[in-house]
Design a protein around this motif. Structure first.
Motif, PDB file in Angstrom:
ATOM      1  N   UNK A  36      43.367 -52.592  64.272  1.00 35.85           N
ATOM      2  CA  UNK A  36      42.699 -51.605  63.467  1.00 35.85           C
ATOM      3  C   UNK A  36      41.921 -52.140  62.415  1.00 35.85           C
ATOM      4  N   UNK A  37      40.480 -51.771  62.349  1.00 29.61           N
ATOM      5  CA  UNK A  37      39.826 -52.389  61.365  1.00 29.61           C
ATOM      6  C   UNK A  37      39.020 -53.601  61.913  1.00 29.61           C
ATOM      7  N   UNK A  38      38.707 -54.583  60.964  1.00 27.22           N
ATOM      8  CA  UNK A  38      37.873 -55.655  61.217  1.00 27.22           C
ATOM      9  C   UNK A  38      38.994 -56.655  61.694  1.00 27.22           C
ATOM     10  N   UNK A  39      38.363 -57.408  62.789  1.00 24.22           N
ATOM     11  CA  UNK A  39      39.138 -58.592  63.465  1.00 24.22           C
ATOM     12  C   UNK A  39      37.979 -59.626  64.249  1.00 24.22           C
ATOM     13  N   UNK A  40      38.146 -60.778  63.823  1.00 23.51           N
ATOM     14  CA  UNK A  40      37.508 -61.737  64.604  1.00 23.51           C
ATOM     15  C   UNK A  40      37.760 -61.936  65.755  1.00 23.51           C
ATOM     16  N   UNK A 107      33.623 -56.977  65.306  1.00 17.23           N
ATOM     17  CA  UNK A 107      34.711 -56.313  65.986  1.00 17.23           C
ATOM     18  C   UNK A 107      35.425 -55.416  65.260  1.00 17.23           C
ATOM     19  N   UNK A 108      35.498 -54.006  65.427  1.00 14.96           N
ATOM     20  CA  UNK A 108      36.133 -53.115  64.896  1.00 14.96           C
ATOM     21  C   UNK A 108      37.124 -52.461  65.672  1.00 14.96           C
ATOM     22  N   UNK A 109      38.483 -52.568  65.407  1.00 15.47           N
ATOM     23  CA  UNK A 109      39.510 -51.996  66.059  1.00 15.47           C
ATOM     24  C   UNK A 109      39.857 -50.801  65.701  1.00 15.47           C
ATOM     25  N   UNK A 115      39.607 -43.817  65.239  1.00 14.69           N
ATOM     26  CA  UNK A 115      39.469 -44.062  63.609  1.00 14.69           C
ATOM     27  C   UNK A 115      39.937 -45.377  63.091  1.00 14.69           C
ATOM     28  N   UNK A 116      39.437 -45.729  61.914  1.00 10.86           N
ATOM     29  CA  UNK A 116      39.889 -46.998  61.179  1.00 10.86           C
ATOM     30  C   UNK A 116      39.758 -46.607  59.715  1.00 10.86           C
TER      31      UNK A 116
END
Length: 164
Positions: A36-40, A107-109, A115-116
């Motif tokens: 959830x949220x930013x991940x590379x 990338x946005x999980x 939602x995030x």
């Protein structure tokens, strides 16, 4: 006697049910938490086996490599995806392999509610995963939702050519 047989059947059924729940808990305990949220890309591929397997299995054609190489260096792609979503498992690794770090990919999980924490999915009106938002010079060119009509590279290339 009849009652004893019913009780035996009930107890046997109950033991199968209990064992089934135990194995589900064990399986979910081995899975990583939801992204959830930013991940590379490195974190995604090293943490989520399904994504890394798809990445390894996918092959980029010479023609697609040439298409990506010809894209302006101001192309960026926001990818809203679910680490739990089968369409994301299929498409996100393909994009990562095709662009091969030549294009900036964010990338946005998302969680199950799409939602995030930063509210970007709500702001971008994300309804399905994955959603690829393609930008040129920080201007949105278009979106690819769930799956491309052809390939991701071809669909993105068409968006870029239409804008030029």
């Amino acid at each position: 006697m009849f009652l004893n047989n019913r009780i035996k059947v009930f107890l046997i059924a109950l033991s199968f049910t209990t064992n089934s729940f135990a194995s589900v808990e064990k399986q979910s305990a081995n899975k990583p938490t939801m992204a959830i949220g930013n991940i590379n890309s490195e974190q995604l591929l090293s943490t989520y086996t399904d994504f890394s397997q798809e990445f390894e299995a996918f092959s980029v054609s010479e023609a697609e490599m040439k298409q990506v190489a010809a894209w302006p260096n101001t192309v960026t792609i926001d990818v809203f995806f679910g680490s739990w979503c089968h369409d994301s498992v299929r498409e996100v690794p393909r994009l990562l392999k095709a662009v091969n770090k030549q294009v900036k990919v964010n990338l946005i999980g998302l969680d199950y509610l799409k939602s995030e924490p930063l509210g970007r999915a709500l702001q971008a009106e994300i309804k399905f995963t994955p959603t690829f938002i393609v930008y040129l010079n920080n201007k949105e060119l278009g979106r690819i939702v769930e799956r491309p009509t052809g390939s991701l590279v071809t669909d993105i290339d068409n968006l870029i050519k239409t804008a030029s």
